[in-house]
Every structure is written in C-alpha cells, then in structure tokens.
Design a protein around this motif. Structure first.
Motif, PDB file in Angstrom:
ATOM      1  N   ASN A 100     -54.997  13.187 -40.935  1.00  0.00           N
ATOM      2  CA  ASN A 100     -56.292  12.684 -41.420  1.00  0.00           C
ATOM      3  C   ASN A 100     -57.440  13.330 -40.654  1.00  0.00           C
ATOM      4  OD1 ASN A 100     -55.989  11.300 -39.071  1.00  0.00           O
ATOM      5  ND2 ASN A 100     -56.038   9.246 -39.956  1.00  0.00           N
ATOM      6  N   THR A 159     -53.534   5.021 -51.131  1.00  0.00           N
ATOM      7  CA  THR A 159     -54.012   4.311 -49.951  1.00  0.00           C
ATOM      8  C   THR A 159     -53.582   2.851 -50.012  1.00  0.00           C
ATOM      9  OG1 THR A 159     -55.898   3.386 -48.759  1.00  0.00           O
ATOM     10  CG2 THR A 159     -56.330   4.013 -51.005  1.00  0.00           C
ATOM     11  N   ILE A 160     -53.172   2.338 -48.856  1.00  0.00           N
ATOM     12  CA  ILE A 160     -52.861   0.906 -48.818  1.00  0.00           C
ATOM     13  C   ILE A 160     -54.134   0.089 -49.040  1.00  0.00           C
ATOM     14  CG2 ILE A 160     -50.847   1.150 -47.304  1.00  0.00           C
ATOM     15  CD1 ILE A 160     -52.695   0.020 -45.010  1.00  0.00           C
ATOM     16  N   ASP A 161     -55.311   0.683 -48.762  1.00  0.00           N
ATOM     17  CA  ASP A 161     -56.567  -0.078 -48.791  1.00  0.00           C
ATOM     18  C   ASP A 161     -57.018  -0.447 -50.213  1.00  0.00           C
ATOM     19  OD1 ASP A 161     -56.528   0.437 -46.076  1.00  0.00           O
ATOM     20  OD2 ASP A 161     -57.934   2.102 -46.206  1.00  0.00           O
ATOM     21  N   GLY A 204     -57.462  -2.311 -44.092  1.00  0.00           N
ATOM     22  CA  GLY A 204     -58.214  -2.230 -45.342  1.00  0.00           C
ATOM     23  C   GLY A 204     -59.559  -1.535 -45.221  1.00  0.00           C
ATOM     24  N   ARG A 205     -59.911  -1.159 -43.997  1.00  0.00           N
ATOM     25  CA  ARG A 205     -61.213  -0.522 -43.721  1.00  0.00           C
ATOM     26  C   ARG A 205     -62.368  -1.373 -44.275  1.00  0.00           C
ATOM     27  NH1 ARG A 205     -61.732   5.675 -44.341  1.00  0.00           N
ATOM     28  NH2 ARG A 205     -61.317   5.199 -46.505  1.00  0.00           N
ATOM     29  N   ARG A 268     -63.312  -0.327 -33.078  1.00  0.00           N
ATOM     30  CA  ARG A 268     -62.367  -0.158 -31.958  1.00  0.00           C
ATOM     31  C   ARG A 268     -62.646   1.124 -31.207  1.00  0.00           C
ATOM     32  NH1 ARG A 268     -57.516   2.421 -32.529  1.00  0.00           N
ATOM     33  NH2 ARG A 268     -57.468   1.947 -34.742  1.00  0.00           N
ATOM     34  N   ARG A 279     -62.867   4.022 -36.275  1.00  0.00           N
ATOM     35  CA  ARG A 279     -61.621   3.263 -36.395  1.00  0.00           C
ATOM     36  C   ARG A 279     -61.947   1.803 -36.127  1.00  0.00           C
ATOM     37  NH1 ARG A 279     -60.769   7.363 -38.098  1.00  0.00           N
ATOM     38  NH2 ARG A 279     -59.020   8.781 -37.916  1.00  0.00           N
ATOM     39  N   HIS A 306     -50.263  -0.851 -38.080  1.00  0.00           N
ATOM     40  CA  HIS A 306     -49.624   0.175 -38.909  1.00  0.00           C
ATOM     41  C   HIS A 306     -48.317  -0.268 -39.561  1.00  0.00           C
ATOM     42  CE1 HIS A 306     -52.596   2.465 -36.695  1.00  0.00           C
ATOM     43  NE2 HIS A 306     -52.536   3.341 -37.671  1.00  0.00           N
ATOM     44  N   ARG A 309     -48.365   0.057 -43.140  1.00  0.00           N
ATOM     45  CA  ARG A 309     -48.270   1.374 -43.775  1.00  0.00           C
ATOM     46  C   ARG A 309     -46.861   1.943 -43.754  1.00  0.00           C
ATOM     47  NH1 ARG A 309     -53.230   4.558 -41.419  1.00  0.00           N
ATOM     48  NH2 ARG A 309     -51.623   6.008 -40.764  1.00  0.00           N
TER      49      ARG A 309
END
Ligand code: F6P
Length: 382
Positions: A100, A159-161, A204-205, A268, A279, A306, A309
């Motif tokens: 990424n 994306t999981i988001d 999920g950002r 973070r 992040r 994680h 994911r």
C-alpha cells in the motif's frame, strides 16, 4: 510467452509449423493483473476467476505483477497459469503479494519521484493488451492516472471497508463483518458475566460500514461510526440507564474513524511516504479513559485490528469475487477499459474510474440498516 513454452495444461491445438498457428496466436490476448493496497479476503478468489475465465474462454496469457504496482515498477512478474490459480478461492491474502505504498506517480523507493512513464514503457514492452487492478480507492486513483497515460485498465473493487464509490459492495466486506460479529458475540458473554463495559474497536477507516453491520448483527448496545460524531455525555447516560434497568453491562462497537464531537479523529501514526499517510487507531482506549469517571462498571477494551483482514473469505465473498472476476474478464475481452466493475441494486455493471478516484463512500444517514438500528433503540452516542 513463446508458444512452445505454454503451460502443461494448455491445450496445444495447432501445429507450430503451420502459419495459421502464428496468425492465430497473434490474436491472443496478453493480460497483466495485480493486487494493490491492503490485503483482503477474496483477492485469490478474484485472481482465480479472472485468470480461469480469460484463459478458458479467450485463450489469454496472464502475467501477475508481484506486490501491487511495485511489481510493475521493479519489473517483477509471475506467470499465472490455470495450475497456478487452481483451488485458491478459499485462501486468504494474495498469492501475488501487495503493497500500500508503491504509487508510480510518487514512488517511495526513489525519493517520491514520478516513475509512471517507466511503468507505461514496461507495460508496452511486455506486449500487454490490458491490466486488471484489484484494489481500493488508492489503487483506483492510481489506475485512473495510468489509464489517462494510455494503459488499458480495468478495476475490481476490493476492501474490507466497503467504502468504494459506485458499488454497493466490495469483496472482503462480508468476511470482515463476519469476523467482527463473532468477536462482538464473544465479548457479549464476558461483558455480561463480569458486569462490565466492553469497548471493541473495528476497522473501516473513514466509513462506518463494518461497525454498523457487525454492531447490528451482534446486538451491540452502542454503535459509534464516523458518520455520526458522538459525545461522551450521551454514552455515559446510556451506560447508566442500562445499569438502572438491571442490565449491568454494555457492549460498545466503535469504528476506528469515529469522531468525538469536540476532539475529532484519533490518529495512531502518520506514515510519511505512504500515498495514504494517516493510520487510524486508539479510539477504544481514548473512550475508556473518557468514560471512566462517569460510570461505575469496570471498562475493558479490545482492538480487533488486522484479524478482520486475514484468513479465508466467507462463501458470500467467494461467490461475489468469482462473479466480479468473470465479469471483469468479459469486459477485458470486449476491450471496455477505464472502468471499475460494480454491484448496483443487485446488478453487475461498471463505473468510470474517474468517478471512483479520490472518493470515499460513507454510510448515508438514511441507510436502512442505520435506521433499523435506531428503531430498535441502539445508541449512536448522540
Ligand atoms: O483499508 C483497509 C484497512 O484495513 C483499514 O480498515 C485500516 O484503517 C487500514 O487498512 C490499516 O492499514 P495498515 O494495514 O497499513 O495498518
């Protein structure tokens, strides 16, 4: 690939000495494929579907790039034969590897310089007819830029988001929701036994999809998502109200991107050379400190991270990945580029990459799942 180096399982239908053979092969497609950004359950299922479909239906040759766009810059490839992708639909991660950080327009290994011309030349030197990109918003933004430079690109939403513009669902989301739900269910029983407030932080950002769905599925008492900035007083009031009613525990599902009305986001760390440098993380511990003085019960936090994911995709994600992959293969064969495949109102369609790039799809405030949660009395911290 030279015709005489065809993979073993490839049917040799032509006599190499026959000029028809050469002519026929000249019509075959050569397609590149990569997985970019954070990994996600379903990537291998999509790779398998794209490759099998293009090889079996269109006799294409497929080249995989290692580690996302980094493989296109550093010229690292893997031949993707039928054998290479056999049986990988249930495997987590990506057999190609991913990154990424590797953005050809700002490459971190070369002082953030623009190496996109090199990528374009490499694409042409390989004789590729198309490039399929499995990625999220960062990868789709890069894909859009490369398409404008002349690479025939097609995107598949990963994306999981679940935050990609133009598609109702991305592959990987269902798996993340299922993992997060299982975690919240387990937290529920221990919260109940110890009469505690347990806070679970989910990924999920900047979008609350995972937290909303897992929160509703698990019956979490308080759900905090970025789309609805919370205030501490409301959360304290809900925990106390539950205590008064004899329900001496509370489960709080909080999205990493949830915002306190006054303080905003909890960041973070910032990774300077990443295309997406921020992040998120830490909101659960922040909340625990802020709630401590207001409530009697003990508070504990869990940051799922994680785990959301990793591992095998759910059956629903494997199916979605397979349909996305085969649909993308058909579009490549029809030479329809500059688009991302999408799921809209239960129908498979496409959306132009420039309508996906640089955008985030958050939870609409009138979304039926959000309204359902409100209707059954779930608190959103306001
Ligand atoms: O976009 C997927 C995601 O898992 C987000 O939910 C999370 O904020 C981010 O990636 C974490 O990124 P990293 O893997 O760099 O820690």
């Amino acid at each position: 690939m030279h015709p005489l180096q065809l993979p073993l399982e490839y049917p040799i239908l032509f006599n190499p000495l026959n000029s028809l053979f050469v002519h026929h092969f000249a019509l075959f497609m050569k397609v590149g494929i990569l997985t970019g950004g954070g990994d996600c359950p379903g990537l291998n299922a999509v790779l398998r579907a794209v490759c099998k479909s293009l090889i079996l239906q269109h006799k294409a040759e497929i080249i995989g790039f290692e580690d996302g766009f980094e493989g296109m810059i550093e010229q690292r490839t893997i031949p993707l034969t039928l054998r290479a992708v056999a049986g990988i639909q249930d495997e987590g991660g990506t057999i190609l590897g991913t990154s990424n950080k590797a953005n050809p327009f700002k490459y971190f290994r070369r002082n953030n310089t623009d190496v996109s011309d090199e990528v374009l030349n490499y694409y042409h030197s390989l004789g590729l007819d198309a490039l399929v990109v499995l990625g999220g918003d960062g990868s789709m933004t890069i894909a859009e830029g490369l398409y404008r430079k002349g690479i025939q690109i097609l995107g598949i939403p990963k994306t999981i988001d679940n935050d990609l513009m133009g598609t109702d669902q991305t592959f990987g989301f269902d798996t993340a929701v299922s993992i997060a739900t299982e975690a919240l269910d387990r937290i529920h029983t221990t919260a109940q036994s110890h009469h505690r407030v347990l806070i679970v932080e989910l990924m999920g950002r900047y979008a609350g999809w995972i937290t909303l769905y897992a929160g509703v599925a698990s019956g979490s008492d308080i759900i905090l998502i970025p789309e609805i900035p919370y205030n501490i007083e409301s959360i304290v009031a809900r925990c106390r109200e539950r205590e008064r009613d004899g329900r001496r525990f509370t489960v709080i599902a909080v999205a990493e991107g949830a915002l306190e009305q006054e303080k905003g986001l909890i960041i973070r760390e910032t990774i300077a050379d990443s295309p997406d440098p921020i992040r998120l993380g830490g909101v659960a511990n922040y909340l625990a400190v802020r709630l401590k003085d207001g409530i009697e019960s003990e508070i504990r936090t869990t940051i799922l991270g994680h785990i959301q994911r990793g591992g095998t995709p759910t059956p629903a994600d494997r199916v979605l990945s397979t349909v996305f992959g085969t649909y993308a293969a058909e579009l490549v064969a029809k030479k329809q580029f500059g688009v991302m495949v999408a799921l809209q109102n239960n129908d498979f369609t496409t959306i132009p990459l420039d309508q996906v790039a640089h955008k985030t799809r958050t939870v609409p405030l009138n979304h039926p799942v959000l309204r359902a949660a409100q209707a059954i009395g779930t608190s959103f911290g306001v």
